[in-house]
Design a protein around this motif. Sequence first.
Motif, short mmCIF file in Angstrom:
data_model
loop_
_atom_site.label_atom_id
_atom_site.label_comp_id
_atom_site.label_asym_id
_atom_site.label_seq_id
_atom_site.Cartn_x
_atom_site.Cartn_y
_atom_site.Cartn_z
N TYR A 73 1.01 -1.12 0.08
CA TYR A 73 0.15 0.09 -0.01
C TYR A 73 0.95 1.27 -0.08
O TYR A 73 1.36 1.47 1.06
N ALA B 72 2.83 -4.39 3.29
CA ALA B 72 1.84 -5.17 4.19
C ALA B 72 2.07 -6.24 4.44
O ALA B 72 2.16 -7.12 5.38
N PRO C 199 0.92 -10.37 15.64
CA PRO C 199 0.49 -9.22 16.40
C PRO C 199 -0.25 -8.43 15.31
O PRO C 199 -0.24 -8.45 14.02
N ASN C 200 -1.02 -7.70 15.91
CA ASN C 200 -1.85 -6.42 15.08
C ASN C 200 -0.79 -5.68 14.12
O ASN C 200 0.21 -5.48 14.48
N ALA D 19 0.46 -7.18 11.69
CA ALA D 19 1.35 -7.95 11.15
C ALA D 19 1.27 -8.44 9.48
O ALA D 19 2.04 -8.71 8.89
N GLY D 20 -0.25 -8.11 9.07
CA GLY D 20 -0.30 -8.53 7.60
C GLY D 20 -1.35 -9.75 7.44
O GLY D 20 -1.43 -9.96 6.43
N LYS D 21 -1.98 -10.17 8.64
CA LYS D 21 -2.79 -11.35 8.49
C LYS D 21 -4.02 -11.09 7.84
O LYS D 21 -4.38 -11.67 6.82
N THR E 211 -4.52 -8.81 5.43
CA THR E 211 -4.17 -8.38 3.95
C THR E 211 -3.90 -9.74 3.34
O THR E 211 -4.43 -9.81 2.26
N GLN F 239 -13.10 -9.79 10.43
CA GLN F 239 -12.91 -9.02 11.53
C GLN F 239 -14.03 -8.48 12.25
O GLN F 239 -14.48 -8.41 13.21
N1 LIG Z 1 -6.02 -0.24 3.00
C1 LIG Z 1 -4.78 -0.10 3.56
N2 LIG Z 1 -4.23 0.93 3.11
C2 LIG Z 1 -3.05 1.20 3.36
N3 LIG Z 1 -2.27 0.20 4.44
C3 LIG Z 1 -2.95 -0.82 4.80
C4 LIG Z 1 -4.09 -1.01 4.25
N4 LIG Z 1 -4.80 -2.08 5.00
C5 LIG Z 1 -3.54 -2.57 5.91
N5 LIG Z 1 -2.86 -1.75 5.91
C6 LIG Z 1 -1.55 -1.76 6.53
O1 LIG Z 1 -0.74 -2.97 6.17
C7 LIG Z 1 -0.37 -3.62 7.27
C8 LIG Z 1 -1.10 -4.93 7.67
O2 LIG Z 1 -2.28 -4.61 8.18
P1 LIG Z 1 -3.35 -6.01 8.66
O3 LIG Z 1 -3.28 -6.81 7.17
O4 LIG Z 1 -4.61 -5.15 8.57
O5 LIG Z 1 -2.68 -6.61 9.56
P2 LIG Z 1 -3.43 -7.69 10.61
O6 LIG Z 1 -4.48 -8.10 10.33
O7 LIG Z 1 -2.35 -8.70 10.99
O8 LIG Z 1 -3.44 -6.87 12.11
C9 LIG Z 1 -0.60 -2.64 8.79
O9 LIG Z 1 0.50 -1.79 8.64
C10 LIG Z 1 -1.73 -1.84 7.98
O10 LIG Z 1 -1.83 -0.42 8.39
#
Ligand SMILES: Nc1ncnc2c1ncn2[C@@H]1O[C@H](COP(=O)(O)OP(=O)(O)O)[C@@H](O)[C@H]1O
Lengths: 286, 343
Positions: free
Chosen positions: B34, B39, B58-59, B61-63, B65, B104
């Motif tokens: 992104y 991510a 952890p939060n 982490a990219g899960k 995504t 989620q």
């Molecule tokens: N739509 C988006 N635009 C920009 N950054 C994103 C977006 N979605 C997730 N991120 C970033 O990607 C990283 C992984 O996010 P995420 O997959 O939600 O983590 P998790 O589910 O493990 O908590 C984070 O740093 C988050 O801020």
Amino acid sequence: MTVVRLPRTATADEHTDVAAELRTVGMVWERELIRFVRTRTRILSSFVQPVLFLFVLGYGMSTLVGTTAGFTFKKFVFPGIVAMSVVMTAIFSAVSIVWDREFGFLREMVVAPVSRMSLVVGKTLGGASIATGQGTIMLVLAPLIGVHLTVALVFEVIGLELLMAVGMTTFGVFVASRIQRIEGFQVVMQLLLFPMLFLSGALFPLKGLPAWLAVITRVNPLTYAIDPLRRVVFAAQHMPPAAAARFSTGVSLFGYSLPVSAEVGFVCAFAAVFLALAVAGFGRPE
Amino acid sequence: MTATSPTAAPLGAPPPVPGGGGPAVEAARLTKRYGDIEAVRDVSFDVGRGEIFALLGPNGAGKSTTVKMLCTLARPTGGRAAVDGFDVARQPKAVRRRIGLVFQEQTLDDQLTAEENLRFHAVLYRVPKAEVDARIARVLDLVALTDRRQALVSTFSGGMARRLEIARSMLHTPAVLFLDEPTVGLDPQTRALMWEDVTRLRREEGVTILLTTHYMDEAEYADRIAIIDHGAIVALDTPEALKGQVAADTVELTTGDDSLATSRLAAAGFRVRLGQDGVVVFTPDGEAHVARLIDIAGVSVRNVHVHRPTLDDVFLHFTGRQIREEHADRALSMRMRARARRR
Ligand SMILES: Nc1ncnc2c1ncn2[C@@H]1O[C@H](COP(=O)(O)OP(=O)(O)O)[C@@H](O)[C@H]1O
Ligand SMILES: [Mg+2]
């Protein structure tokens, strides 16, 4: 190291199944109606507001405007108020997409293996059905105002309401798909809906306006949706020439008076454009 | 979302195996950027059919995504993935029809009843009309919500809503079920119930389950775990094997003379530390060594405690950091806020 095999051939899966898409349209439509019936406050508010306008404006202004050849301002404004109720209900229904997003249900829809077109069409038809229903209910007030109804007229009015409702719902769905937060909804109402309604000829004749107002009403798409409604209603009334001149109908563009068919065509084109835009903006993947 | 035309099989390619003979999920060097944020970075794994596979991290982490890319909701910026044999980028509709999804964030319409939510889903996922009633009864039974069938979702507790979402995701008999943080924000009792549901789904419906969690204790329900941190997989194995990689058990001895015991054990070549409440010995297979340790210490031993490494230790081992409680609390409060807004 992982090896991704050749993708499987997607037999019938990637084809559009028309029957399934139509069922989706029906289901989305049904949900809109269920939700509408379950929220009584919404039913009430979209009825009370236009009624309030009708009585405040109709009776209040009637004394000021006076009666021309037995034709009152109440009668003039009645089709405009009916349209107002259709437009407000249509926009409210469409903008519920913002709520769908806020409460997550939008996601349930956009991740489903159906086309966005079916979802938007279902949503539009749902909102348009409700709006047309609300507008038609307003017709019960016609005898009170002294507006004469015939069966043919009621059908014409319903047809025009439906067209207006579809146009406004697609427009609303388009706007709603651009609103990211519920707060944005208030802004839309203040800056879009009310100006559009008030500057559409719903509440005043379109002839003899100051130039700036004439221009605004002509670029307002609602003008072309509301005028035909008033024309069919007036056609069924007894209107002396003096009244017809005072409470004029019809929209002129560059000195040319548009026939109803052209106005209807405008509204159809408007609906088609915003349907396409709404589909394009509906739940894009990241 | 794109209208993808069916991909013609190349000449001479073997016909596709019904149900796809390969793994249920395949990810190869999957990457998502992104802007400047990477991510997900080069994530590769296979999930076998009928497996319960956990992404633990952890939060941030990219899960989520990773899950979104596998579900066709986010376009990979690199690498490839297939679900039930279908490519997520090229055959998104085919993928979507074969997966169940629980996000989620909640995605129910709380002004509809449980049954109305399910019927809506059944139409969108083309469950044959003749089967809809039986499937609805079945999935409600799977999550023990049969008696709430006609109730408005707005009257449901958080746990019930979650279970209804799981039921809904199973309605169209998906090949793979994706659960993104299915237990976040639920109390421990409800979490346990949820895990009963999930293991029952696998047992009775044979579905493959890919889930994400940041609760260490939950990952142990999985057959295999991928530990993900800063967008990359840092370890992937069974819970037992992962714990095995974190070499040592810890054996805590409370003795009559802790410092003497410590020096004797150290002299015998053990990795040992004098703690506040006793002696801590780090050794593989601690249970087998207890007798020898006591023998070497040569002092009276009041108490022995053998501590097998937990996934907490595993995470610490592979990332150098603890999955902190604060993450869980933040996720919890986010979900609570989401529910509060629904009122
Ligand atoms: N739509 C988006 N635009 C920009 N950054 C994103 C977006 N979605 C997730 N991120 C970033 O990607 C990283 C992984 O996010 P995420 O997959 O939600 O983590 P998790 O589910 O493990 O908590 C984070 O740093 C988050 O801020
Ligand atoms: Mg997440």
